[in-house]
Design a protein around this motif. Structure first.
Motif, PDB file in Angstrom:
ATOM      1  N   UNK A 115      -8.757  -1.392  -2.189  1.00 61.42           N
ATOM      2  CA  UNK A 115      -9.290  -2.751  -2.130  1.00 61.42           C
ATOM      3  C   UNK A 115      -8.165  -3.782  -2.105  1.00 61.42           C
ATOM      4  N   UNK A 116      -6.935  -3.306  -2.257  1.00 65.06           N
ATOM      5  CA  UNK A 116      -5.748  -4.156  -2.092  1.00 65.06           C
ATOM      6  C   UNK A 116      -4.588  -3.228  -1.759  1.00 65.06           C
ATOM      7  N   UNK A 117      -3.678  -3.709  -0.906  1.00 71.98           N
ATOM      8  CA  UNK A 117      -2.547  -2.917  -0.428  1.00 71.98           C
ATOM      9  C   UNK A 117      -1.301  -3.786  -0.464  1.00 71.98           C
ATOM     10  N   UNK A 118      -0.193  -3.184  -0.887  1.00 73.59           N
ATOM     11  CA  UNK A 118       1.065  -3.933  -0.959  1.00 73.59           C
ATOM     12  C   UNK A 118       2.237  -3.026  -0.608  1.00 73.59           C
ATOM     13  N   UNK A 119       3.031  -3.452   0.326  1.00 73.45           N
ATOM     14  CA  UNK A 119       4.240  -2.704   0.697  1.00 73.45           C
ATOM     15  C   UNK A 119       5.391  -3.136  -0.204  1.00 73.45           C
ATOM     16  N   UNK A 120       6.112  -2.163  -0.744  1.00 70.39           N
ATOM     17  CA  UNK A 120       7.260  -2.479  -1.594  1.00 70.39           C
ATOM     18  C   UNK A 120       8.453  -2.897  -0.731  1.00 70.39           C
ATOM     19  N   UNK A 137       1.788   0.526  -2.117  1.00 68.86           N
ATOM     20  CA  UNK A 137       0.939   0.637  -3.304  1.00 68.86           C
ATOM     21  C   UNK A 137      -0.496   0.298  -2.931  1.00 68.86           C
ATOM     22  N   UNK A 138      -1.408   1.178  -3.327  1.00 75.26           N
ATOM     23  CA  UNK A 138      -2.837   0.943  -3.146  1.00 75.26           C
ATOM     24  C   UNK A 138      -3.494   0.734  -4.506  1.00 75.26           C
ATOM     25  N   UNK A 139      -4.420  -0.218  -4.565  1.00 70.51           N
ATOM     26  CA  UNK A 139      -5.322  -0.352  -5.701  1.00 70.51           C
ATOM     27  C   UNK A 139      -6.654   0.261  -5.285  1.00 70.51           C
ATOM     28  N   UNK A 140      -7.063   1.323  -5.998  1.00 69.25           N
ATOM     29  CA  UNK A 140      -8.231   2.110  -5.593  1.00 69.25           C
ATOM     30  C   UNK A 140      -9.230   2.222  -6.747  1.00 69.25           C
ATOM     31  N   UNK A 141     -10.510   1.878  -6.533  1.00 76.15           N
ATOM     32  CA  UNK A 141     -11.531   2.075  -7.576  1.00 76.15           C
ATOM     33  C   UNK A 141     -11.873   3.565  -7.708  1.00 76.15           C
TER      34      UNK A 141
END
Length: 210
Positions: A205-210, A190-194
């Motif tokens: 600006x933030x990355x998370x592997x499920x 999952x990426x958080x993208x502006x």
């Protein structure tokens, strides 16, 4: 595109990651050069992804985007299943050409992303459920292949579908939600993208592997 977005990307180890990236950045721009805008975009600015939700206010995460992303109770990787339907098009710049995705495998991830990111619910409540039903009717889960402003007729869509299949990606031709035998991926990143920034600046600006 207003606010920020949460994207679900294939795991880096997935063959789909490179196959889709090649389609997006090389194959389709060459196949339909006048229909795309990729000639002015760097490939890394449009990675293969499925949007979980958009319209996230930056005030939600403030100066701590990673902590906010980590706080979202996403389903575990084995409970997130992206499976491809058919190739489709809408008369919208960001959905000019895309692969539909079966809903049930991503419903929980979409729901909690919207609940925490937009509707202000801790869990998937009535407001979020109503939005999901609207979203499915209007847009639906999908992986974009091409942005642009030129209409895609039947001939062009057939050429795109053929290119996708030649890349080794198996589609569910009728576009139904029963896509268990189609290509896709489980879990993901999952990426958080502006996405309120220009496309050339779309970076996580933030990355998370499920």
């Amino acid at each position: 595109m207003p606010g920020s977005s949460l994207w679900l990307l294939p795991p880096p180890s997935s063959p789909l990651h490179s196959a889709l990236k090649t389609l997006i950045t090389k194959t389709l721009p060459s196949l339909l050069p006048s229909e795309s805008t990729f000639s002015i975009l760097a490939p890394d600015f449009f990675p293969p992804h499925m949007t979980l939700t958009s319209e996230i206010s930056p005030s939600l995460y403030g100066d701590y985007p990673q902590a906010w992303l980590d706080s979202i109770p996403f389903p575990s990787a084995e409970d997130v299943c992206v499976r491809f339907g058919d190739v489709a098009s809408q008369e919208v710049f960001y959905r000019r050409c895309f692969i539909r995705v079966g809903l049930e495998g991503v419903r929980a991830a979409v729901g909690i992303a919207r609940a925490r990111g937009v509707t202000g619910e801790e869990e998937v409540g009535e407001r979020t459920k109503e939005w999901v039903e609207w979203w499915v009717r209007e847009y639906g889960p999908h992986v974009s292949l091409m942005y642009g402003g030129v209409s895609m007729d039947e001939v062009k869509m057939e050429r795109v579908a053929k290119a996708v299949e030649e890349a080794g990606i198996k589609l569910c031709a009728d576009g139904s939600d029963d896509t268990k035998d189609a290509s896709g991926w489980d879990g993901g990143v999952v990426w958080l993208v502006p996405t309120d920034q220009p496309i050339s600046e779309w970076q996580p600006i933030a990355v998370r592997e499920l």
